[in-house]
Design a protein around this motif. Structure first.
Motif, mmCIF file in Angstrom:
data_model
loop_
_atom_site.group_PDB
_atom_site.id
_atom_site.type_symbol
_atom_site.label_atom_id
_atom_site.label_comp_id
_atom_site.label_asym_id
_atom_site.label_seq_id
_atom_site.Cartn_x
_atom_site.Cartn_y
_atom_site.Cartn_z
ATOM 1 N N SER A 1 57.261 -0.911 -28.043
ATOM 2 C CA SER A 1 56.785 -1.207 -29.160
ATOM 3 C C SER A 1 57.044 -0.856 -30.599
ATOM 4 O O SER A 1 58.358 -0.131 -29.936
ATOM 5 N N LEU A 2 56.636 -1.230 -30.950
ATOM 6 C CA LEU A 2 56.708 -1.706 -32.376
ATOM 7 C C LEU A 2 55.624 -0.907 -33.325
ATOM 8 O O LEU A 2 54.925 -1.977 -33.249
ATOM 9 N N ARG A 3 55.648 -0.435 -34.620
ATOM 10 C CA ARG A 3 54.971 -0.976 -35.714
ATOM 11 C C ARG A 3 55.644 -1.302 -37.399
ATOM 12 O O ARG A 3 56.348 -0.061 -37.749
ATOM 13 N N LEU A 4 55.128 -2.581 -37.748
ATOM 14 C CA LEU A 4 55.677 -3.353 -38.450
ATOM 15 C C LEU A 4 54.189 -2.549 -39.995
ATOM 16 O O LEU A 4 53.042 -2.396 -40.095
ATOM 17 N N SER A 5 55.235 -2.424 -41.214
ATOM 18 C CA SER A 5 54.039 -2.183 -42.249
ATOM 19 C C SER A 5 54.612 -3.248 -43.020
ATOM 20 O O SER A 5 55.820 -3.400 -43.862
ATOM 21 N N CYS A 6 53.739 -3.477 -44.660
ATOM 22 C CA CYS A 6 53.155 -4.316 -45.620
ATOM 23 C C CYS A 6 52.874 -3.299 -46.253
ATOM 24 O O CYS A 6 51.753 -2.691 -46.109
ATOM 25 N N THR A 7 53.945 -2.913 -47.613
ATOM 26 C CA THR A 7 53.489 -2.064 -48.274
ATOM 27 C C THR A 7 53.076 -3.121 -49.935
ATOM 28 O O THR A 7 54.192 -3.391 -50.286
ATOM 29 N N ALA A 8 52.258 -3.016 -50.997
ATOM 30 C CA ALA A 8 52.045 -3.600 -52.239
ATOM 31 C C ALA A 8 52.545 -3.187 -53.058
ATOM 32 O O ALA A 8 52.159 -1.644 -52.874
ATOM 33 N N SER A 9 52.978 -3.738 -54.205
ATOM 34 C CA SER A 9 53.761 -2.005 -55.661
ATOM 35 C C SER A 9 52.277 -1.756 -56.036
ATOM 36 O O SER A 9 53.009 -1.376 -57.042
ATOM 37 N N GLU A 10 51.337 -2.839 -55.898
ATOM 38 C CA GLU A 10 50.301 -2.616 -56.883
ATOM 39 C C GLU A 10 49.193 -2.805 -55.374
ATOM 40 O O GLU A 10 49.206 -3.327 -54.777
ATOM 41 N N ASP A 11 47.355 -2.336 -56.231
ATOM 42 C CA ASP A 11 46.402 -2.806 -55.568
ATOM 43 C C ASP A 11 45.856 -4.006 -55.898
ATOM 44 O O ASP A 11 44.821 -4.201 -55.313
ATOM 45 N N THR A 12 46.268 -5.240 -55.846
ATOM 46 C CA THR A 12 46.006 -6.618 -56.493
ATOM 47 C C THR A 12 45.342 -7.545 -55.370
ATOM 48 O O THR A 12 44.474 -7.798 -55.578
ATOM 49 N N PHE A 13 46.257 -6.885 -54.255
ATOM 50 C CA PHE A 13 45.835 -7.492 -53.163
ATOM 51 C C PHE A 13 44.284 -6.680 -51.789
ATOM 52 O O PHE A 13 44.551 -7.163 -51.017
ATOM 53 N N SER A 14 44.496 -5.757 -52.728
ATOM 54 C CA SER A 14 42.937 -4.209 -52.329
ATOM 55 C C SER A 14 41.835 -5.446 -52.005
ATOM 56 O O SER A 14 41.090 -4.699 -50.913
ATOM 57 N N LYS A 15 41.888 -6.181 -52.861
ATOM 58 C CA LYS A 15 40.332 -6.786 -51.881
ATOM 59 C C LYS A 15 40.066 -8.033 -52.009
ATOM 60 O O LYS A 15 39.264 -8.874 -51.293
ATOM 61 N N TYR A 16 41.888 -8.147 -50.805
ATOM 62 C CA TYR A 16 41.814 -9.526 -50.529
ATOM 63 C C TYR A 16 41.907 -9.324 -48.965
ATOM 64 O O TYR A 16 42.639 -8.670 -48.469
ATOM 65 N N ALA A 17 41.692 -10.348 -48.262
ATOM 66 C CA ALA A 17 42.044 -11.177 -46.752
ATOM 67 C C ALA A 17 43.573 -10.568 -46.584
ATOM 68 O O ALA A 17 44.515 -11.143 -47.736
ATOM 69 N N MET A 18 44.473 -9.929 -45.913
ATOM 70 C CA MET A 18 45.741 -9.846 -45.499
ATOM 71 C C MET A 18 46.157 -10.597 -44.482
ATOM 72 O O MET A 18 45.636 -11.045 -43.430
#
Length: 124
Positions: free
Chosen positions: A17-34
């Motif tokens: 198993s693995l858990r990948l993470s993706c972190t945004a430098s700001e909350d620009t994408f919070s209102k959009y799908a990822m």
């Protein structure tokens, strides 16, 4: 411009198993799908999973359905991909991306901002 940074890749044995993470430098994408995509050597980039803006809807590529869970944490501007029962066919560079849509989508054309990717290698 907001950036996406992936982490969590590595070498894992088949069945692991693995858990990948993706972190945004700001909350620009919070209102959009990822979404999460992957590209194996010699192959085109392919869809893995996506999640809508609120986190309430997820879509998965057929081969990872039941083995992967995509989630997001708005408080951390992060998206995760929990992967289990990995097999060698899962070996690829995994990248996260932000969509210009709020709904979850499988279409790569709907994603515009990409991280650099993190290598996942499944091998014994």
């Amino acid at each position: 411009q907001a950036q996406l940074v992936e982490a969590g890749g590595g070498l894992v044995q088949p069945g692991g198993s693995l858990r990948l993470s993706c972190t945004a430098s700001e909350d620009t994408f919070s209102k959009y799908a990822m979404g999460w995509f992957r590209q194996a050597p010699g192959k085109e980039r392919e869809f893995v999973a996506s999640i809508n803006w609120s986190g309430g809807t997820q879509l998965y590529e057929e081969s990872v359905k039941g083995r992967c869970i995509i989630s997001r944490d708005h408080t951390k501007n992060a998206v995760y991909l929990q992967m289990q029962h990995l097999h060698p066919d899962d070996t690829a560079v995994y990248s996260c991306a932000a969509s210009h849509l709020t709904i979850a989508t499988k279409a790569i054309a709907h994603f515009h901002s990409w991280g650099q990717g993190t290598q996942v290698t499944v091998s014994s």
